[in-house]
Design an enzyme around this catalytic site. Structure first.
Site, PDB file in Angstrom:
ATOM      1  N   SER A   1       1.190   3.879   7.159  1.00  0.00           N
ATOM      2  CA  SER A   1       1.026   2.529   7.714  1.00  0.00           C
ATOM      3  C   SER A   1       1.283   2.544   9.207  1.00  0.00           C
ATOM      4  O   SER A   1       2.174   3.277   9.687  1.00  0.00           O
ATOM      5  CB  SER A   1       2.038   1.577   7.052  1.00  0.00           C
ATOM      6  OG  SER A   1       1.990   0.314   7.695  1.00  0.00           O
TER       7      SER A   1
ATOM      8  N   TYR B   1      10.723  -0.185   5.136  1.00  0.00           N
ATOM      9  CA  TYR B   1       9.359   0.158   4.691  1.00  0.00           C
ATOM     10  C   TYR B   1       8.765   1.211   5.641  1.00  0.00           C
ATOM     11  O   TYR B   1       8.198   2.219   5.195  1.00  0.00           O
ATOM     12  CB  TYR B   1       8.509  -1.116   4.682  1.00  0.00           C
ATOM     13  CG  TYR B   1       7.019  -0.882   4.558  1.00  0.00           C
ATOM     14  CD1 TYR B   1       6.454  -0.503   3.353  1.00  0.00           C
ATOM     15  CD2 TYR B   1       6.174  -1.063   5.661  1.00  0.00           C
ATOM     16  CE1 TYR B   1       5.080  -0.285   3.239  1.00  0.00           C
ATOM     17  CE2 TYR B   1       4.806  -0.865   5.553  1.00  0.00           C
ATOM     18  CZ  TYR B   1       4.257  -0.475   4.348  1.00  0.00           C
ATOM     19  OH  TYR B   1       2.914  -0.265   4.239  1.00  0.00           O
TER      20      TYR B   1
HETATM   21  N1  LIG Z   1      -2.015  -4.543   3.518  1.00  0.00           N
HETATM   22  C1  LIG Z   1      -1.592  -3.995   4.658  1.00  0.00           C
HETATM   23  O1  LIG Z   1      -1.527  -4.653   5.717  1.00  0.00           O
HETATM   24  C2  LIG Z   1      -1.196  -2.540   4.699  1.00  0.00           C
HETATM   25  C3  LIG Z   1      -1.039  -1.939   5.952  1.00  0.00           C
HETATM   26  C4  LIG Z   1      -0.673  -0.609   6.015  1.00  0.00           C
HETATM   27  C5  LIG Z   1      -0.496   0.131   4.855  1.00  0.00           C
HETATM   28  N2  LIG Z   1      -0.638  -0.481   3.645  1.00  0.00           N
HETATM   29  C6  LIG Z   1      -0.435   0.355   2.452  1.00  0.00           C
HETATM   30  O2  LIG Z   1      -1.627   0.324   1.673  1.00  0.00           O
HETATM   31  C7  LIG Z   1      -1.322   0.502   0.290  1.00  0.00           C
HETATM   32  C8  LIG Z   1      -1.939  -0.608  -0.539  1.00  0.00           C
HETATM   33  O3  LIG Z   1      -1.510  -1.837  -0.045  1.00  0.00           O
HETATM   34  P1  LIG Z   1      -2.090  -3.255  -0.542  1.00  0.00           P
HETATM   35  O4  LIG Z   1      -2.030  -4.154   0.621  1.00  0.00           O
HETATM   36  O5  LIG Z   1      -3.375  -3.055  -1.252  1.00  0.00           O
HETATM   37  O6  LIG Z   1      -0.908  -3.687  -1.528  1.00  0.00           O
HETATM   38  P2  LIG Z   1      -0.824  -3.866  -3.125  1.00  0.00           P
HETATM   39  O7  LIG Z   1       0.564  -4.372  -3.390  1.00  0.00           O
HETATM   40  O8  LIG Z   1      -1.976  -4.669  -3.613  1.00  0.00           O
HETATM   41  O9  LIG Z   1      -0.966  -2.387  -3.663  1.00  0.00           O
HETATM   42  C9  LIG Z   1       0.115  -1.587  -4.072  1.00  0.00           C
HETATM   43  C10 LIG Z   1      -0.124  -1.161  -5.509  1.00  0.00           C
HETATM   44  O10 LIG Z   1       0.853  -0.197  -5.878  1.00  0.00           O
HETATM   45  C11 LIG Z   1       1.178  -0.443  -7.242  1.00  0.00           C
HETATM   46  N3  LIG Z   1       2.479   0.131  -7.554  1.00  0.00           N
HETATM   47  C12 LIG Z   1       3.691  -0.251  -7.073  1.00  0.00           C
HETATM   48  N4  LIG Z   1       4.664   0.503  -7.629  1.00  0.00           N
HETATM   49  C13 LIG Z   1       4.047   1.385  -8.464  1.00  0.00           C
HETATM   50  C14 LIG Z   1       4.518   2.417  -9.323  1.00  0.00           C
HETATM   51  N5  LIG Z   1       5.825   2.687  -9.441  1.00  0.00           N
HETATM   52  N6  LIG Z   1       3.620   3.121 -10.028  1.00  0.00           N
HETATM   53  C15 LIG Z   1       2.285   2.838  -9.937  1.00  0.00           C
HETATM   54  N7  LIG Z   1       1.781   1.878  -9.141  1.00  0.00           N
HETATM   55  C16 LIG Z   1       2.659   1.153  -8.422  1.00  0.00           C
HETATM   56  C17 LIG Z   1       1.188  -1.958  -7.368  1.00  0.00           C
HETATM   57  O11 LIG Z   1       1.061  -2.360  -8.725  1.00  0.00           O
HETATM   58  C18 LIG Z   1      -0.013  -2.315  -6.509  1.00  0.00           C
HETATM   59  O12 LIG Z   1      -1.186  -2.355  -7.286  1.00  0.00           O
HETATM   60  C19 LIG Z   1       0.212   0.591   0.228  1.00  0.00           C
HETATM   61  O13 LIG Z   1       0.588   1.959   0.291  1.00  0.00           O
HETATM   62  C20 LIG Z   1       0.657  -0.113   1.505  1.00  0.00           C
HETATM   63  O14 LIG Z   1       1.941   0.296   1.916  1.00  0.00           O
HETATM   64  C21 LIG Z   1      -0.993  -1.793   3.544  1.00  0.00           C
END
Ligand SMILES: NC(=O)c1ccc[n+]([C@@H]2O[C@H](COP(=O)([O-])OP(=O)(O)OC[C@H]3O[C@@H](n4cnc5c(N)ncnc54)[C@H](O)[C@@H]3O)[C@@H](O)[C@H]2O)c1
Length: 261
Positions: A154, A164
């Site tokens: 991220s 985080y």
């Molecule tokens: N949205 C943003 O602005 C952003 C920015 C930078 C990085 N990210 C990263 O992108 C990725 C996806 O983010 P998102 O925005 O789609 O969020 P999201 O919460 O929709 O996706 C995270 C997923 O991980 C799953 N998860 C959590 N714990 C788990 C476990 N123990 N086992 C299996 N699955 C598990 C959740 O059920 C969820 O579906 C993450 O790694 C997040 O840190 C997001």
């Protein structure tokens, strides 16, 4: 060899995407759909069974190949079952996208006063979870002569503002170290560092009036906020033979937020 645009195609490849069954418009969903669109068979893996089934159904309805796998990435037995399901359905694994993480639920927790139990839980999911999946899948990649691993970090890892971010910096460390160890086995290990992405979870974490958005507006070179689909091109580069000579890198897809030489 002359470059061909077909090098981005993934026919015959099998991809496991963790966290692909997330809230509505998630990044994992965009990744799973993008990989399937490029021709890969996809294992849609998530703790959330309904979400994983919905995304696998969506891929199948569009003519692609997918199965859902309910997994808790913090549990090695559960991860082993996910790997087994991939082999049973598609014969092996070539691509692992470690995308599952805790994010929106964490807010901007600070290290100085976080209870140790909470710290351990974050590291367990965001760092050890990716390691568990990697340990289970790398032998399958070796059996097929190589593979591609992409860890979802991220932009939020770099301004040093939250626990985080610390967890995502640890995942950067895992990325570079594994890249060095696995390179001679023809396994590329890279990371994508998205900026403020408008998945449903991203909207929850940073609503329009969030002070974090104001901070970004003061520094980001281009557009501050992106959509999950805008990350998919980079993923396909890192998962396909178009990216065969890239390893150990963090690719920032964030409109010019984190600028590094
Ligand atoms: N949205 C943003 O602005 C952003 C920015 C930078 C990085 N990210 C990263 O992108 C990725 C996806 O983010 P998102 O925005 O789609 O969020 P999201 O919460 O929709 O996706 C995270 C997923 O991980 C799953 N998860 C959590 N714990 C788990 C476990 N123990 N086992 C299996 N699955 C598990 C959740 O059920 C969820 O579906 C993450 O790694 C997040 O840190 C997001």
């Amino acid at each position: 060899m002359t470059f061909s645009i077909d090098q981005y195609r993934l026919e015959g490849k099998v991809a496991v995407v963790t966290g692909a069954g997330g809230r509505g418009n998630s990044i994992g969903r965009a990744y799973a759909l993008g990989l399937a669109n490029a021709g890969a068979s996809v294992v849609v893996a998530d703790l959330n069974a309904d979400g994983a089934n919905a995304v696998a159904d969506e891929i199948q309805a569009a003519g692609g190949k997918a199965i859902a796998s309910v997994v808790d990435i913090t549990k090695p037995d559960s991860v082993a079952s996910m790997a087994k399901a991939a082999v049973q359905a598609f014969g092996g694994v070539d691509i692992l996208v470690n995308n599952a993480a805790l994010m929106a639920e964490l807010g901007y927790l600070q290290a100085i006063d976080i209870p140790l139990e909470q710290w351990n839980r974050i590291m367990d999911v965001n760092v050890t979870g990716a390691l568990n999946c990697t340990q289970a899948i790398v032998p399958l990649m070796r059996a097929r002569g190589g593979g591609k691993i992409v860890n979802q970090v991220s932009g939020g890892a770099f301004p040093a503002i939250s626990v985080y971010g610390i967890s995502k910096l640890a995942l950067v460390g895992l990325t570079t170290t594994l890249a060095r160890q696995l390179g001679r086995q023809n396994i590329n290990v890279n990371a994508i560092a998205p900026g403020n992405t408008m998945s449903d979870a991203g909207k929850l974490l940073t609503p329009e009036d969030s002070p974090f958005v104001k901070l970004l507006e003061a520094t980001v070179a281009m557009r501050v906020r992106g959509q999950p689909d805008e990350l998919v091109g980079t993923l396909l580069l890192l998962c396909s033979s178009a990216g065969d000579w890239i390893t150990g890198q963090v690719l920032h897809v964030d409109g010019g937020w984190v600028l590094r030489p």
